[in-house]
Design an enzyme around this catalytic site. Structure first.
Site, PDB file in Angstrom:
ATOM      1  N   LEU A  98      68.514-104.919  53.823  1.00  0.00           N
ATOM      2  CA  LEU A  98      69.885-104.916  54.340  1.00  0.00           C
ATOM      3  C   LEU A  98      70.757-105.832  53.495  1.00  0.00           C
ATOM      4  O   LEU A  98      70.297-106.882  53.026  1.00  0.00           O
ATOM      5  CB  LEU A  98      69.914-105.382  55.801  1.00  0.00           C
ATOM      6  CG  LEU A  98      69.067-104.596  56.790  1.00  0.00           C
ATOM      7  CD1 LEU A  98      69.470-104.951  58.217  1.00  0.00           C
ATOM      8  CD2 LEU A  98      69.170-103.091  56.583  1.00  0.00           C
ATOM      9  N   GLY A 143      64.427-104.435  54.985  1.00  0.00           N
ATOM     10  CA  GLY A 143      64.963-103.074  55.137  1.00  0.00           C
ATOM     11  C   GLY A 143      64.473-102.124  54.053  1.00  0.00           C
ATOM     12  O   GLY A 143      64.349-100.905  54.294  1.00  0.00           O
ATOM     13  N   ASN A 167      60.057-109.592  55.824  1.00  0.00           N
ATOM     14  CA  ASN A 167      60.140-111.056  55.668  1.00  0.00           C
ATOM     15  C   ASN A 167      61.245-111.678  56.508  1.00  0.00           C
ATOM     16  O   ASN A 167      61.702-112.784  56.219  1.00  0.00           O
ATOM     17  CB  ASN A 167      60.366-111.387  54.187  1.00  0.00           C
ATOM     18  CG  ASN A 167      61.680-110.831  53.662  1.00  0.00           C
ATOM     19  OD1 ASN A 167      62.140-109.795  54.136  1.00  0.00           O
ATOM     20  ND2 ASN A 167      62.287-111.502  52.712  1.00  0.00           N
TER      21      ASN A 167
END
Ligand SMILES: CC/C=C\C/C=C\CCCC/C=C/C(=O)SCCNC(=O)CCNC(=O)[C@H](O)C(C)(C)COP(=O)(O)OP(=O)(O)OC[C@H]1O[C@@H](n2cnc3c(N)ncnc32)[C@H](O)[C@@H]1OP(=O)(O)O
Length: 292
Positions: A98, A143, A167
């Protein structure tokens, strides 16, 4: 419906659909080009290759997510395509996950729009009627890893510098339940407990051992391996394979669909906290610092 929503989203974010171009490649194949996602029909009949092209690190910006969903939707609606290989055009990086700047210093309306786009992307990939094979030719945290985990098969480049995993805790974030579900469905409960709490990013050999990827191959063979795996998957008639896929994945997807609005609200509340905003800023600052 999603296509229309995506178009509206693109318009809102200032991306002009008119800039999409179609050209003919060397083999005469039609090649669709957006800004950030390139779709190439391949030599394998019925198979397209989607290349993520959002430099420098293929972070999942709102515009990228929108283009990606529109591309997948177009391919699903075009009956000449039965399978798609997802790979990256950015050397050494599949996707950095992301886009942190979409989650930093913005207003609640932006967070809502962004999170809905992330949800829609995941639902589109996870429930796709197409066979999706991830040709993971670089690092794929968070993501980025989610996209790969949502495909039907994963081929990872054998490069010890590449890391893959969820993570989020290392960024001070709590992994959303549907990210967690996707990982648990792939590597199992116990391995996910450890991987998620510690925010582990795995090198290829460990990712293979855990079952996070299905194959690790030399870097220059990632795409060709993905295409030959695809041939095997396409030997199964679409309707039985699709019904089987849906049977296996539906409950996980329905969990998000049922709680989609609450999940958006949770995201807004969580990401708007001062402490979370500070963590993200520090993380971004650290990424900058490591260059110097
Ligand atoms: C109760 C709970 C309810 C709901 C949940 C709520 C919220 C939590 C959900 C959040 C889920 C989050 C998922 C995510 O995906 S978060 C993103 C995780 N990604 C990472 O940690 C990767 C970070 N990046 C890196 O480690 C490295 O950049 C990378 C990918 C290894 C590449 O390294 P390198 O080639 O050396 O490149 P640089 O580090 O120099 O980066 C170049 C440039 O890109 C910028 N950048 C990197 N990653 C991102 C990113 N993810 N988003 C935005 N920008 C990124 C980096 O800052 C550099 O920018 P610059 O301007 O300095 O050039």
């Amino acid at each position: 419906m999603a296509l229309a929503a995506g178009r509206a989203m693109l318009m809102r974010s200032g991306v002009r659909l008119g800039t999409q171009a179609a050209a003919r490649g060397g083999n005469g194949a039609r090649r669709f080009m957006n800004h950030r996602v390139v779709v190439e029909p391949n030599t394998v009949p019925g198979v397209a290759v989607i290349k993520f092209k959002n430099p420098p690190v293929n972070s999942l910006t709102l515009e990228f997510l929108t283009e990606f969903v529109i591309c997948l939707e177009k391919l699903e609606n075009d009956k000449t395509f039965r399978g798609v290989v997802l790979t990256s055009d950015c050397p050494g990086i599949f996707s950095a996950g992301l886009d942190l700047r979409e989650m930093c210093g913005k207003n609640p309306a932006h967070y809502a729009e962004y999170w809905r786009a992330v949800q829609e992307m995941w639902l589109k990939v996870y429930l796709s009627n197409l066979v999706l094979v991830a040709a993971i030719n670089g690092t794929s945290p968070a993501g980025g890893c989610l996209i790969a985990l949502s495909c039907d098969y994963r081929v990872l480049a054998d490069n010890p510098r590449y890391r893959m995993g969820l993570n989020e805790t290392l960024l001070g974030l709590v992994v959303p339940f549907w990210f967690k579900d996707t990982l648990v469905n792939t590597i199992g409960h116990r391995a996910s407990e450890r991987a998620l709490q510690l925010g582990l990013l795995f090198p290829p050999a460990e990712a293979l051992q855990l079952g996070m990827v299905d194959q690790v191959v030399p870097e220059d063979q990632v795409q060709s391996t993905a295409l030959s795996v695809m041939t095997q998957w396409l030997a199964i008639p679409d309707h039985v394979r699709q019904l089987t896929k849906n049977m296996i994945r539906k409950a996980t997807a329905d969990h998000l669909i049922k709680h989609q609005e609450a999940d958006i609200q949770n995201f807004i509340n969580f990401i708007s906290r001062d402490s979370i905003q500070k963590s993200l800023q520090v993380y971004l600052e650290n990424l900058k610092q490591k260059k110097h």
